[in-house]
Design a protein around this motif. Structure first.
Motif, PDB file in Angstrom:
ATOM      1  N   TYR A   1      18.016   5.081  43.883  1.00 25.91           N
ATOM      2  CA  TYR A   1      18.039   4.006  42.893  1.00 25.91           C
ATOM      3  C   TYR A   1      16.769   3.159  42.988  1.00 25.91           C
ATOM      4  O   TYR A   1      16.193   2.758  41.977  1.00 25.91           O
ATOM      5  CB  TYR A   1      19.256   3.112  43.092  1.00 25.91           C
TER       6      TYR A   1
ATOM      7  N   SER B   1      18.526  -1.514  33.649  1.00 25.42           N
ATOM      8  CA  SER B   1      19.648  -0.706  34.139  1.00 25.42           C
ATOM      9  C   SER B   1      19.455  -0.339  35.606  1.00 25.42           C
ATOM     10  O   SER B   1      20.412  -0.360  36.398  1.00 25.42           O
ATOM     11  CB  SER B   1      19.789   0.564  33.299  1.00 25.42           C
TER      12      SER B   1
ATOM     13  N   ARG C   1      30.322   1.227  29.606  1.00 29.51           N
ATOM     14  CA  ARG C   1      29.762   0.218  30.496  1.00 29.51           C
ATOM     15  C   ARG C   1      30.655  -1.022  30.609  1.00 29.51           C
ATOM     16  O   ARG C   1      30.752  -1.628  31.684  1.00 29.51           O
ATOM     17  CB  ARG C   1      28.361  -0.185  30.021  1.00 29.51           C
TER      18      ARG C   1
ATOM     19  N   ASN D   1      26.790   3.867  27.644  1.00 22.97           N
ATOM     20  CA  ASN D   1      26.951   2.503  27.135  1.00 22.97           C
ATOM     21  C   ASN D   1      28.376   2.239  26.648  1.00 22.97           C
ATOM     22  O   ASN D   1      28.886   1.125  26.777  1.00 22.97           O
ATOM     23  CB  ASN D   1      25.957   2.243  26.002  1.00 22.97           C
TER      24      ASN D   1
ATOM     25  N   LYS E   1      20.336  -3.143  37.859  1.00 19.69           N
ATOM     26  CA  LYS E   1      21.786  -3.295  38.046  1.00 19.69           C
ATOM     27  C   LYS E   1      22.308  -2.292  39.069  1.00 19.69           C
ATOM     28  O   LYS E   1      23.153  -2.633  39.913  1.00 19.69           O
ATOM     29  CB  LYS E   1      22.495  -3.107  36.703  1.00 19.69           C
ATOM     30  N   SER E   2      21.805  -1.072  39.026  1.00 22.38           N
ATOM     31  CA  SER E   2      22.256  -0.071  40.005  1.00 22.38           C
ATOM     32  C   SER E   2      21.872  -0.489  41.416  1.00 22.38           C
ATOM     33  O   SER E   2      22.652  -0.324  42.363  1.00 22.38           O
ATOM     34  CB  SER E   2      21.687   1.308  39.664  1.00 22.38           C
TER      35      SER E   2
ATOM     36  N   HIS F   1      24.890   2.893  35.797  1.00 28.51           N
ATOM     37  CA  HIS F   1      23.655   2.170  35.487  1.00 28.51           C
ATOM     38  C   HIS F   1      22.421   2.993  35.870  1.00 28.51           C
ATOM     39  O   HIS F   1      21.396   2.945  35.180  1.00 28.51           O
ATOM     40  CB  HIS F   1      23.657   0.826  36.210  1.00 28.51           C
ATOM     41  N   TYR F   2      22.541   3.745  36.952  1.00 26.29           N
ATOM     42  CA  TYR F   2      21.434   4.618  37.367  1.00 26.29           C
ATOM     43  C   TYR F   2      21.124   5.657  36.288  1.00 26.29           C
ATOM     44  O   TYR F   2      19.970   5.855  35.895  1.00 26.29           O
ATOM     45  CB  TYR F   2      21.796   5.295  38.686  1.00 26.29           C
TER      46      TYR F   2
END
Length: 351
Positions: free
Chosen positions: A118, A104, A75, A72, A107-108, A85-86
């Motif tokens: 993912y 999260s 990020r 984080n 997002k990945s 993010h993964y």
């Protein structure tokens, strides 16, 4: 007494989230970071690799919140790094913060939509969200889970984890969210063309779900006869015999697993369970289970600490140590309040 489960709960199984041991985390880290080399310069790539290495080290040690903090913190500067993010999704999954895990993972996938791994973890996060939700929200999350599993398999049919999660979703989920036993059968047939051993294991799961343990055992015996070179199939067969309370067959599978990888951190747990099931060498079993609890972090891919506590409780019951057994069952319930086995056992020894 029913044997403790290494999987979290029946509801976790229905959502398609498996507790079988899964490898590939280090491989995934290498693959996803290597893929960034096309997009980033050498300095940026080295920085990303160092960041992910730090997070991975914390993750391996079971320090999931610390790993999430590391990710984080970066990020803001690395918002377009799909691996970040993964791994953040993986941390939140272990912390049982499934809304954050799904966000999260989304997002990945947004950044790398063609990454099968993912997609798999996004499906798992949606599945766990479905467990915790109700009404239309649960149905929506379950449907999303199925779609992600299907897409993970489409992108990479050799992603065995995705194959197995999709098959389990099909045979456990109702038709309203896209489940169906015929779909499960067809997917097992497709898996057979990719990996015959994994297809035997998937069919064994399905047959147990159908209440056909003898046919399921025949599939497990074929797995042992195939002598796979990876440890996971032996562990799954050991779990099958654990559920059947068959100490002799379970030990056969565990020792076959040890011949593949004697350093695997699950072996102490399974050897301890074998001793409790057999009712012999209980002092050795106690030490094995305690060592597992003290040295192996809680992780969704490993036998749960709640299950290890239940087996210690069962051991103490065999020794007539009812108070010690009750203490272990209470701790198991603190870890997993949904454990029916621990709840019933605590009620029994508290009479």
């Amino acid at each position: 007494m029913a044997a403790p489960q290494t999987r979290e709960s029946p509801s976790a199984r229905r959502s398609g989230v498996r507790k079988r041991a899964r490898a590939g985390r280090t491989v995934a880290l290498v693959l996803v970071t290597a893929s960034l080399g096309v997009l980033l310069g050498p300095a940026a790539l080295a920085d990303t690799n160092a960041l992910l290495a730090d997070a991975s080290r914390l993750f391996d040690a079971g320090n999931y919140q610390q790993a999430a903090n590391v990710l984080n913190a970066a990020r803001g500067q690395k918002a377009q790094d799909a691996p970040l993010h993964y791994w953040l999704a993986r941390c939140y999954f272990e912390l049982r913060q499934f809304d954050l895990a799904a966000a999260s993972a989304e997002k990945s996938v947004e950044l790398e939509p063609n990454n099968s791994e993912y997609r798999l973890w996004l499906g798992r996060a949606y599945g766990r969200k479905a467990e915790q939700a109700g009404g239309f929200s649960a149905l929506s999350s379950a449907r999303k889970s199925r779609r992600e599993f299907e897409e993970a398999v489409r992108l990479d049919p050799a992603n065995l984890h995705a194959q197995r999660d999709l098959i389990e979703f099909y045979f456990r989920a109702p038709g309203i969210v896209g489940g169906g036993e015929d779909k499960a059968r067809r997917q097992i047939q497709q898996l057979e063309t990719v990996d015959a051993v994994e297809a035997h294991l998937a069919r064994a799961d399905f047959l147990m779900h159908k209440g056909k343990p003898e046919q399921a055992e025949a599939e497990c015996r074929q797995v042992l006869e195939a002598k796979p070179t990876r440890i996971g199939p032996y562990i799954e067969v050991a779990d099958f015999y654990r559920r059947r309370n068959d100490a002799v067959r379970m030990e056969e599978a565990v020792e076959a697993a040890a011949r593949v990888d004697a350093s695997d951190r699950r072996l102490g747990y399974y050897r301890g369970v074998v001793r409790v099931l057999a009712g012999n060498r209980l002092n050795e079993a106690e030490q094995l289970l305690k060592n597992y609890l003290s040295s192996v972090p809680r992780h969704s891919d490993l036998p749960s600490h709640a299950a290890a506590r239940e087996w210690l409780g069962r051991l103490y019951e065999q020794q007539g140590r009812r108070q010690a057994a009750a203490d272990q069952y209470r701790v198991a319930l603190e870890i997993d309040p949904r454990s029916k086995g621990a709840r019933e056992a605590l009620r029994r020894v508290s009479k």
